[in-house]
Design an enzyme around this catalytic site. Structure first.
Site, PDB file in Angstrom:
ATOM      1  N   SER A  95      64.611 -29.389 -28.689  1.00 51.91           N
ATOM      2  CA  SER A  95      64.077 -30.308 -27.683  1.00 51.91           C
ATOM      3  C   SER A  95      65.019 -31.433 -27.250  1.00 51.91           C
ATOM      4  O   SER A  95      64.641 -32.257 -26.416  1.00 51.91           O
ATOM      5  CB  SER A  95      62.771 -30.921 -28.191  1.00 51.91           C
ATOM      6  OG  SER A  95      63.052 -31.749 -29.297  1.00 51.91           O
ATOM      7  N   THR A 144      56.770 -29.518 -21.645  1.00 50.84           N
ATOM      8  CA  THR A 144      57.250 -30.848 -21.273  1.00 50.84           C
ATOM      9  C   THR A 144      57.160 -31.064 -19.755  1.00 50.84           C
ATOM     10  O   THR A 144      57.154 -30.097 -18.986  1.00 50.84           O
ATOM     11  CB  THR A 144      58.730 -30.976 -21.704  1.00 50.84           C
ATOM     12  OG1 THR A 144      59.334 -32.094 -21.069  1.00 50.84           O
ATOM     13  CG2 THR A 144      59.541 -29.749 -21.303  1.00 50.84           C
ATOM     14  N   ASP A 145      57.131 -32.329 -19.348  1.00 50.26           N
ATOM     15  CA  ASP A 145      57.164 -32.636 -17.909  1.00 50.26           C
ATOM     16  C   ASP A 145      58.567 -32.427 -17.326  1.00 50.26           C
ATOM     17  O   ASP A 145      58.737 -32.423 -16.100  1.00 50.26           O
ATOM     18  CB  ASP A 145      56.679 -34.068 -17.634  1.00 50.26           C
ATOM     19  CG  ASP A 145      57.511 -35.142 -18.328  1.00 50.26           C
ATOM     20  OD1 ASP A 145      58.441 -34.795 -19.074  1.00 50.26           O
ATOM     21  OD2 ASP A 145      57.218 -36.338 -18.115  1.00 50.26           O
ATOM     22  N   GLU A 146      59.560 -32.237 -18.195  1.00 46.67           N
ATOM     23  CA  GLU A 146      60.935 -32.103 -17.693  1.00 46.67           C
ATOM     24  C   GLU A 146      61.126 -30.820 -16.879  1.00 46.67           C
ATOM     25  O   GLU A 146      62.080 -30.703 -16.112  1.00 46.67           O
ATOM     26  CB  GLU A 146      61.938 -32.186 -18.846  1.00 46.67           C
ATOM     27  CG  GLU A 146      61.788 -33.493 -19.592  1.00 46.67           C
ATOM     28  CD  GLU A 146      62.899 -33.808 -20.583  1.00 46.67           C
ATOM     29  OE1 GLU A 146      64.021 -33.329 -20.398  1.00 46.67           O
ATOM     30  OE2 GLU A 146      62.616 -34.557 -21.534  1.00 46.67           O
ATOM     31  N   TYR A 169      68.047 -27.625 -21.493  1.00 44.56           N
ATOM     32  CA  TYR A 169      66.779 -27.746 -22.239  1.00 44.56           C
ATOM     33  C   TYR A 169      65.581 -27.485 -21.341  1.00 44.56           C
ATOM     34  O   TYR A 169      64.736 -26.629 -21.628  1.00 44.56           O
ATOM     35  CB  TYR A 169      66.661 -29.146 -22.873  1.00 44.56           C
ATOM     36  CG  TYR A 169      65.240 -29.492 -23.253  1.00 44.56           C
ATOM     37  CD1 TYR A 169      64.564 -28.774 -24.235  1.00 44.56           C
ATOM     38  CD2 TYR A 169      64.541 -30.523 -22.598  1.00 44.56           C
ATOM     39  CE1 TYR A 169      63.248 -29.063 -24.571  1.00 44.56           C
ATOM     40  CE2 TYR A 169      63.224 -30.812 -22.925  1.00 44.56           C
ATOM     41  CZ  TYR A 169      62.585 -30.088 -23.905  1.00 44.56           C
ATOM     42  OH  TYR A 169      61.277 -30.370 -24.222  1.00 44.56           O
ATOM     43  N   LYS A 173      62.719 -24.451 -21.330  1.00 45.19           N
ATOM     44  CA  LYS A 173      61.263 -24.674 -21.457  1.00 45.19           C
ATOM     45  C   LYS A 173      60.529 -24.109 -20.231  1.00 45.19           C
ATOM     46  O   LYS A 173      59.444 -23.544 -20.351  1.00 45.19           O
ATOM     47  CB  LYS A 173      60.948 -26.172 -21.615  1.00 45.19           C
ATOM     48  CG  LYS A 173      61.274 -26.753 -22.970  1.00 45.19           C
ATOM     49  CD  LYS A 173      60.505 -26.116 -24.126  1.00 45.19           C
ATOM     50  CE  LYS A 173      59.048 -26.529 -24.186  1.00 45.19           C
ATOM     51  NZ  LYS A 173      58.367 -25.939 -25.382  1.00 45.19           N
TER      52      LYS A 173
HETATM   53  P1  TYD Z   1      65.711 -38.868 -24.825  1.00 45.82           P
HETATM   54  O1  TYD Z   1      64.997 -39.562 -25.942  1.00 45.82           O
HETATM   55  O2  TYD Z   1      66.914 -38.052 -25.176  1.00 45.82           O
HETATM   56  O3  TYD Z   1      64.628 -38.013 -24.028  1.00 45.82           O
HETATM   57  P2  TYD Z   1      64.761 -37.206 -22.617  1.00 45.82           P
HETATM   58  O4  TYD Z   1      66.161 -37.151 -22.197  1.00 45.82           O
HETATM   59  O5  TYD Z   1      64.231 -35.876 -22.984  1.00 45.82           O
HETATM   60  O6  TYD Z   1      63.886 -37.944 -21.658  1.00 45.82           O
HETATM   61  O7  TYD Z   1      66.184 -39.951 -23.779  1.00 45.82           O
HETATM   62  C1  TYD Z   1      65.279 -40.803 -23.137  1.00 45.82           C
HETATM   63  C2  TYD Z   1      66.034 -41.600 -22.107  1.00 45.82           C
HETATM   64  O8  TYD Z   1      66.964 -42.457 -22.784  1.00 45.82           O
HETATM   65  C3  TYD Z   1      66.881 -40.736 -21.184  1.00 45.82           C
HETATM   66  O9  TYD Z   1      66.863 -41.338 -19.894  1.00 45.82           O
HETATM   67  C4  TYD Z   1      68.283 -40.823 -21.766  1.00 45.82           C
HETATM   68  C5  TYD Z   1      68.308 -42.215 -22.372  1.00 45.82           C
HETATM   69  N1  TYD Z   1      69.165 -42.417 -23.569  1.00 45.82           N
HETATM   70  C6  TYD Z   1      70.076 -43.464 -23.602  1.00 45.82           C
HETATM   71  O10 TYD Z   1      70.209 -44.241 -22.636  1.00 45.82           O
HETATM   72  N2  TYD Z   1      70.804 -43.630 -24.749  1.00 45.82           N
HETATM   73  C7  TYD Z   1      70.707 -42.806 -25.818  1.00 45.82           C
HETATM   74  O11 TYD Z   1      71.436 -42.981 -26.816  1.00 45.82           O
HETATM   75  C8  TYD Z   1      69.756 -41.720 -25.765  1.00 45.82           C
HETATM   76  C9  TYD Z   1      69.580 -40.764 -26.924  1.00 45.82           C
HETATM   77  C10 TYD Z   1      68.998 -41.571 -24.613  1.00 45.82           C
END
Ligand code: TYD
Length: 360
Positions: A95, A144-146, A169, A173
């Site tokens: 994920s 996921t909504d992604e 990813y 999904k």
């Molecule tokens: P994440 O927790 O990886 O979830 P997703 O990408 O699936 O939404 O990231 C959440 C948001 O935070 C995403 O916009 C990317 C950002 N992010 C950072 O800015 N710094 C980081 O170190 C990480 C892991 C994510």
């Protein structure tokens, strides 16, 4: 939530990915509020951990771990045979978007091939069970909504939003969602599909934004914000997500998809600052930890905004989140402050040192 109804319908439950973050919260709830036998199919990968389940005394009696890789078709058939499920809750998935950028292979195998194998095994099992069991049987796929892609400043995803995945990813999904829908349409397998927004809460592996920030704060290391930090996510407390999944299993219509959002939209800048402030208040730190924030190179293909309209599940199934973003964040910061040993254990086992991932 009518647990009585749930108990009578679902005596044997097969949960895939039950050693993961959302799966663990779900199994805890099932062990506490039902008398069902829980078969936990998990390949025990880098982010798998059973601490939460092991804390429950009854877990040894009603929780059965099936250490199985979903990409191995024969093992999946064996797991279905052993568990003889009334309900399958399919949560197993790779994920982390950043890891999918570095190494898409694992995502294709686990999320696409794994879901295909599970669907085939479930279909063959379901076709051969007695009528009453067949009528109650459900295959719930957690997604996921992604899969819907990235939103502009306005608008929200809902049940009829077209798919437009953009990362390895989310593409994997999306493919698994399409397979699940096809097995419903073609073979009548009674599936329910949920698309949730970003989950957070205790026991999340500290590579995702919220637990990563808290770990960096505890270690007094710099906090990496990707790009300009104005990307928006819709944060959903994991217990509210579990409520939604269980309601869908109890009352949901087979063949239907439901969107579950947290009413918790926030830019990364805002959420990181809020977590810094909560952390400072709880740890009595006088100089603002916001000074640890540093802006780093953006994630390739970084989706700008996710947001879910949860009206359908609220109206149809009376689902409402119980945790505001403020309350959820406070509980989460508290939990990580009090469970640093757990964090050390899981990152050591995974050989993860908080380094930046996904820059390939
Ligand atoms: P994440 O927790 O990886 O979830 P997703 O990408 O699936 O939404 O990231 C959440 C948001 O935070 C995403 O916009 C990317 C950002 N992010 C950072 O800015 N710094 C980081 O170190 C990480 C892991 C994510």
């Amino acid at each position: 939530m009518n647990y009585e109804k749930f108990r009578t319908k679902y005596r044997n439950i097969l949960v895939t990915g039950g050693a993961g973050f959302i799966g663990g919260a779900l199994i805890e709830r099932l062990l506490k509020f039902t008398t069902s036998k829980i078969y936990n199919l998990d390949y025990m990968g880098y982010a798998s951990d059973l601490s939460r389940i092991n804390l429950l005394r009854e877990s040894s009696l009603r929780h059965i771990l099936l250490k199985t890789d979903l990409s191995n078709k024969n093992s999946v058939y064996d797991a279905i045979k052993e568990s003889s499920p009334d309900l399958i809750l399919h949560l197993a998935a790779e994920s982390h978007v950043d890891r999918s950028i570095d190494n898409p292979d694992i995502f294709i195998n686990s999320n696409i091939i794994g879901t295909y194998n599970l669907l085939e095994a479930a279909k063959d099992f379901w076709r051969n069970i007695p009528d009453l069991k067949k009528q109650n049987f459900k295959f719930h796929h957690v997604s996921t909504d992604e899969v819907f892609g990235s939103l502009p400043d306005n608008g929200k995803f809902n049940e009829s939003t077209p798919y437009d995945p953009r990362s390895p990813y989310s593409a994997s999904k999306a493919a698994s969602d399409h397979l699940v829908k096809a097995w419903n349409y073609t073979y009548n397998l009674p599936i329910i599909l949920t698309n949730c927004s970003n989950n957070y809460g205790p026991y999340q592996f500290p590579e995702k934004l919220i637990p990563l920030i808290i770990s960096k704060l505890i270690a007094r290391e710099s906090i990496p914000i990707y790009g300009d930090g104005n990307n928006i996510r819709d944060w959903l407390y994991v217990e509210d997500h579990v409520d939604g999944i269980l309601l869908c299993c109890n009352e949901g219509i087979p063949g239907q998809n439901y969107c579950i959002g947290g009413y918790g939209e926030s830019t990364n800048n805002d959420i990181v600052s809020t977590i810094c402030d909560i952390f400072d208040q709880k740890s009595n730190i006088k100089k603002s930890s916001r000074k640890l924030i540093s802006y780093v190179k953006d994630r390739p293909g970084h989706d700008r905004r996710y947001s879910i309209n949860s009206n359908f599940i609220s109206k149809q199934l009376n689902w409402h989140p119980n945790y505001s973003l403020e309350k959820g964040l406070e509980l989460t910061v508290d939990w990580y402050l009090n469970n640093q040993e757990w964090c050390h254990k899981v990152v050591k086992r995974a050989n993860y040192k908080g380094e930046r991932l996904g820059t390939n």
